[in-house]
Design a protein around this motif. Structure first.
Motif, PDB file in Angstrom:
ATOM      1  N   ASP A 246       0.826  -1.210   0.000  1.00 56.92           N
ATOM      2  CA  ASP A 246       0.000   0.000   0.000  1.00 56.92           C
ATOM      3  C   ASP A 246       0.861   1.262   0.000  1.00 56.92           C
ATOM      4  OD1 ASP A 246      -1.677  -2.116   0.542  1.00 56.92           O
ATOM      5  OD2 ASP A 246      -2.927  -0.991   1.931  1.00 56.92           O
ATOM      6  N   GLN A 247       1.833   1.317   0.906  1.00 55.84           N
ATOM      7  CA  GLN A 247       2.648   2.521   1.032  1.00 55.84           C
ATOM      8  C   GLN A 247       3.492   2.781  -0.212  1.00 55.84           C
ATOM      9  OE1 GLN A 247       4.444   2.097   5.139  1.00 55.84           O
ATOM     10  NE2 GLN A 247       3.601   4.154   5.285  1.00 55.84           N
ATOM     11  N   ARG A 248       4.001   1.721  -0.830  1.00 54.69           N
ATOM     12  CA  ARG A 248       4.766   1.904  -2.069  1.00 54.69           C
ATOM     13  C   ARG A 248       3.860   2.399  -3.187  1.00 54.69           C
ATOM     14  NH1 ARG A 248       7.514  -3.206  -4.037  1.00 54.69           N
ATOM     15  NH2 ARG A 248       8.027  -1.791  -5.746  1.00 54.69           N
ATOM     16  N   ALA A 249       2.634   1.869  -3.225  1.00 54.16           N
ATOM     17  CA  ALA A 249       1.693   2.273  -4.276  1.00 54.16           C
ATOM     18  C   ALA A 249       1.306   3.740  -4.135  1.00 54.16           C
ATOM     19  CB  ALA A 249       0.454   1.389  -4.231  1.00 54.16           C
ATOM     20  N   LEU A 250       1.251   4.231  -2.880  1.00 48.45           N
ATOM     21  CA  LEU A 250       0.806   5.604  -2.634  1.00 48.45           C
ATOM     22  C   LEU A 250       1.958   6.603  -2.537  1.00 48.45           C
ATOM     23  CD1 LEU A 250      -2.009   4.985   0.012  1.00 48.45           C
ATOM     24  CD2 LEU A 250      -2.292   5.607  -2.385  1.00 48.45           C
ATOM     25  N   ARG A 251       3.184   6.107  -2.657  1.00 49.06           N
ATOM     26  CA  ARG A 251       4.350   6.983  -2.502  1.00 49.06           C
ATOM     27  C   ARG A 251       4.302   8.180  -3.447  1.00 49.06           C
ATOM     28  NH1 ARG A 251       9.616   3.610  -3.003  1.00 49.06           N
ATOM     29  NH2 ARG A 251       8.684   2.665  -1.154  1.00 49.06           N
ATOM     30  N   SER A 252       3.917   7.942  -4.688  1.00 46.43           N
ATOM     31  CA  SER A 252       3.879   9.024  -5.668  1.00 46.43           C
ATOM     32  C   SER A 252       2.815  10.060  -5.329  1.00 46.43           C
ATOM     33  CB  SER A 252       3.629   8.473  -7.074  1.00 46.43           C
ATOM     34  OG  SER A 252       2.371   7.813  -7.138  1.00 46.43           O
ATOM     35  N   VAL A 253       1.718   9.610  -4.689  1.00 48.35           N
ATOM     36  CA  VAL A 253       0.641  10.528  -4.311  1.00 48.35           C
ATOM     37  C   VAL A 253       1.115  11.481  -3.214  1.00 48.35           C
ATOM     38  CG1 VAL A 253      -1.704  10.744  -3.436  1.00 48.35           C
ATOM     39  CG2 VAL A 253      -1.106   8.831  -4.925  1.00 48.35           C
ATOM     40  N   PHE A 254       1.781  10.929  -2.189  1.00 46.71           N
ATOM     41  CA  PHE A 254       2.295  11.769  -1.108  1.00 46.71           C
ATOM     42  C   PHE A 254       3.320  12.771  -1.637  1.00 46.71           C
ATOM     43  CE2 PHE A 254       1.180   7.929   1.539  1.00 46.71           C
ATOM     44  CZ  PHE A 254       0.144   8.550   2.219  1.00 46.71           C
ATOM     45  N   ARG A 255       4.195  12.293  -2.523  1.00 47.06           N
ATOM     46  CA  ARG A 255       5.220  13.176  -3.097  1.00 47.06           C
ATOM     47  C   ARG A 255       4.572  14.301  -3.898  1.00 47.06           C
ATOM     48  NH1 ARG A 255       7.262   9.866  -6.486  1.00 47.06           N
ATOM     49  NH2 ARG A 255       8.665   8.838  -5.014  1.00 47.06           N
ATOM     50  N   GLN A 256       3.606  13.939  -4.729  1.00 51.54           N
ATOM     51  CA  GLN A 256       2.938  14.930  -5.567  1.00 51.54           C
ATOM     52  C   GLN A 256       2.143  15.932  -4.733  1.00 51.54           C
ATOM     53  OE1 GLN A 256      -0.557  13.908  -8.194  1.00 51.54           O
ATOM     54  NE2 GLN A 256       0.958  14.220  -9.811  1.00 51.54           N
ATOM     55  N   SER A 257       1.429  15.440  -3.733  1.00 50.74           N
ATOM     56  CA  SER A 257       0.633  16.325  -2.885  1.00 50.74           C
ATOM     57  C   SER A 257       1.519  17.316  -2.144  1.00 50.74           C
ATOM     58  CB  SER A 257      -0.186  15.514  -1.872  1.00 50.74           C
ATOM     59  OG  SER A 257      -1.268  14.863  -2.488  1.00 50.74           O
ATOM     60  N   SER A 258       2.631  16.839  -1.581  1.00 46.66           N
ATOM     61  CA  SER A 258       3.514  17.728  -0.828  1.00 46.66           C
ATOM     62  C   SER A 258       4.099  18.814  -1.729  1.00 46.66           C
ATOM     63  CB  SER A 258       4.638  16.930  -0.163  1.00 46.66           C
ATOM     64  OG  SER A 258       5.480  16.313  -1.124  1.00 46.66           O
ATOM     65  N   ARG A 259       4.459  18.447  -2.957  1.00 46.92           N
ATOM     66  CA  ARG A 259       5.007  19.441  -3.883  1.00 46.92           C
ATOM     67  C   ARG A 259       3.960  20.476  -4.267  1.00 46.92           C
ATOM     68  NH1 ARG A 259       8.425  15.403  -7.958  1.00 46.92           N
ATOM     69  NH2 ARG A 259      10.179  15.011  -6.521  1.00 46.92           N
ATOM     70  N   ARG A 260       2.740  20.012  -4.514  1.00 47.57           N
ATOM     71  CA  ARG A 260       1.670  20.940  -4.883  1.00 47.57           C
ATOM     72  C   ARG A 260       1.299  21.846  -3.718  1.00 47.57           C
ATOM     73  NH1 ARG A 260      -2.546  17.387  -8.660  1.00 47.57           N
ATOM     74  NH2 ARG A 260      -1.096  17.075 -10.393  1.00 47.57           N
ATOM     75  N   ILE A 261       1.349  21.304  -2.511  1.00 45.86           N
ATOM     76  CA  ILE A 261       1.071  22.120  -1.328  1.00 45.86           C
ATOM     77  C   ILE A 261       2.125  23.216  -1.206  1.00 45.86           C
ATOM     78  CG2 ILE A 261       1.158  22.095   1.202  1.00 45.86           C
ATOM     79  CD1 ILE A 261      -0.304  19.394   1.076  1.00 45.86           C
ATOM     80  N   GLY A 262       3.385  22.856  -1.440  1.00 47.06           N
ATOM     81  CA  GLY A 262       4.449  23.853  -1.390  1.00 47.06           C
ATOM     82  C   GLY A 262       4.223  24.976  -2.379  1.00 47.06           C
ATOM     83  N   ARG A 263       3.836  24.623  -3.601  1.00 51.70           N
ATOM     84  CA  ARG A 263       3.593  25.652  -4.621  1.00 51.70           C
ATOM     85  C   ARG A 263       2.399  26.511  -4.245  1.00 51.70           C
ATOM     86  NH1 ARG A 263       5.287  21.360  -8.210  1.00 51.70           N
ATOM     87  NH2 ARG A 263       3.136  20.715  -8.633  1.00 51.70           N
ATOM     88  N   LYS A 264       1.349  25.889  -3.685  1.00 54.77           N
ATOM     89  CA  LYS A 264       0.166  26.643  -3.266  1.00 54.77           C
ATOM     90  C   LYS A 264       0.511  27.657  -2.176  1.00 54.77           C
ATOM     91  CE  LYS A 264      -3.786  25.097  -5.198  1.00 54.77           C
ATOM     92  NZ  LYS A 264      -4.912  25.916  -5.680  1.00 54.77           N
ATOM     93  N   LEU A 265       1.249  27.192  -1.173  1.00 52.69           N
ATOM     94  CA  LEU A 265       1.616  28.068  -0.060  1.00 52.69           C
ATOM     95  C   LEU A 265       2.524  29.210  -0.537  1.00 52.69           C
ATOM     96  CD1 LEU A 265       2.319  25.400   2.719  1.00 52.69           C
ATOM     97  CD2 LEU A 265       0.314  26.869   2.488  1.00 52.69           C
ATOM     98  N   LYS A 266       3.376  28.909  -1.482  1.00 57.67           N
ATOM     99  CA  LYS A 266       4.268  29.932  -2.024  1.00 57.67           C
ATOM    100  C   LYS A 266       3.491  31.003  -2.755  1.00 57.67           C
ATOM    101  CE  LYS A 266       8.544  30.462  -4.663  1.00 57.67           C
ATOM    102  NZ  LYS A 266       9.589  29.758  -5.468  1.00 57.67           N
ATOM    103  N   ARG A 267       2.499  30.591  -3.548  1.00 56.99           N
ATOM    104  CA  ARG A 267       1.679  31.567  -4.291  1.00 56.99           C
ATOM    105  C   ARG A 267       0.841  32.426  -3.354  1.00 56.99           C
ATOM    106  NH1 ARG A 267       0.942  27.310  -8.167  1.00 56.99           N
ATOM    107  NH2 ARG A 267      -1.062  26.766  -7.223  1.00 56.99           N
ATOM    108  N   GLN A 268       0.388  31.824  -2.258  1.00 58.00           N
ATOM    109  CA  GLN A 268      -0.490  32.542  -1.337  1.00 58.00           C
ATOM    110  C   GLN A 268       0.264  33.473  -0.408  1.00 58.00           C
ATOM    111  OE1 GLN A 268      -2.642  29.403   0.624  1.00 58.00           O
ATOM    112  NE2 GLN A 268      -3.769  28.816  -1.224  1.00 58.00           N
ATOM    113  N   ASN A 269       1.592  33.304  -0.364  1.00 60.59           N
ATOM    114  CA  ASN A 269       2.390  34.142   0.534  1.00 60.59           C
ATOM    115  C   ASN A 269       3.495  34.864  -0.231  1.00 60.59           C
ATOM    116  OD1 ASN A 269       1.457  33.347   3.473  1.00 60.59           O
ATOM    117  ND2 ASN A 269       1.548  31.445   2.295  1.00 60.59           N
TER     118      ASN A 269
END
Length: 207
Positions: A184-207
């Protein structure tokens, strides 16, 4: 020379003045099982499995968010990712002795003073056992034909709420499949990586 020094000082002061302070409380994931749930597990065992997997996914999300926050381009945001142990300690200090999952985002933010709350949910649909999956995989190798041998389907949602603005800052839903040779964790690894990167970009744009 003096002008250059003054300019450098001004840049440094501007940089410090522009530093944000973002704190993210990552909660244990809400886990739901459906489909062909193995009969070998009792209700108590299933409950323990859900709790353990919820903490495992929480740990994975914290890890990827921390890696993101440590990148130089996000340094000025001063992101602090808070995990379960810290959350529990902060709640006890605030005089709250209850499961964090039973609290609302507003209650958590008020109790421990975070700016953002991240909640995740995973629905795991059981399809077949590892043994059946391996058997079908072997048949596929022998016949040279692709055979669907997924053991489960995972539907995951990551949602980040901005408590200061009282709105959803980020939300992503994705689906992955597991196999006997793909956890399960290996299958979802790409999702966690992608979400964290997108969150970083979102927070950067908002601040």
């Amino acid at each position: 020379m003096k002008k250059a020094i003054l300019t450098s000082v001004a840049v440094v002061l501007f940089a410090f003045a522009g530093i944000c302070s973002i704190s993210i409380a990552v909660l244990p994931y809400d886990i739901n099982y459906q489909g062909r749930i193995p009969n070998k597990y009792s209700q108590e065992q299933l409950q323990e499995m859900r709790a353990q997997e919820g903490e495992n996914y929480q740990t994975s999300m914290i890890s990827y968010l921390t890696k993101m926050s440590n990148k130089r381009k996000y340094a000025y945001l001063d992101i602090n990712v808070i995990g379960q142990v810290q959350i529990d300690a902060m709640l006890r200090k605030a005089g709250i002795d209850t499961l964090v999952s039973s609290l609302t985002n507003a209650e958590i933010a008020e109790a421990i003073g975070v700016t953002h709350v991240l909640r995740g949910a995973v629905t795991k649909t059981f399809i077949m056992s590892d043994e059946a999956s391996l058997g079908l995989g072997a048949v596929g190798v022998l016949t040279g034909q692709p055979i669907y041998n997924a053991t489960s389907s995972l539907n995951i949602t990551n949602t980040l709420v901005d408590m200061e603005m009282n709105r959803t800052a980020f939300s992503q839903q994705a689906t992955r499949s597991t196999k006997a040779t793909l956890s399960d964790q290996r299958a979802l690894r790409s999702v966690f990586r992608q979400s964290s990167r997108r969150i970083g970009r979102k927070l950067k744009r908002q601040n």
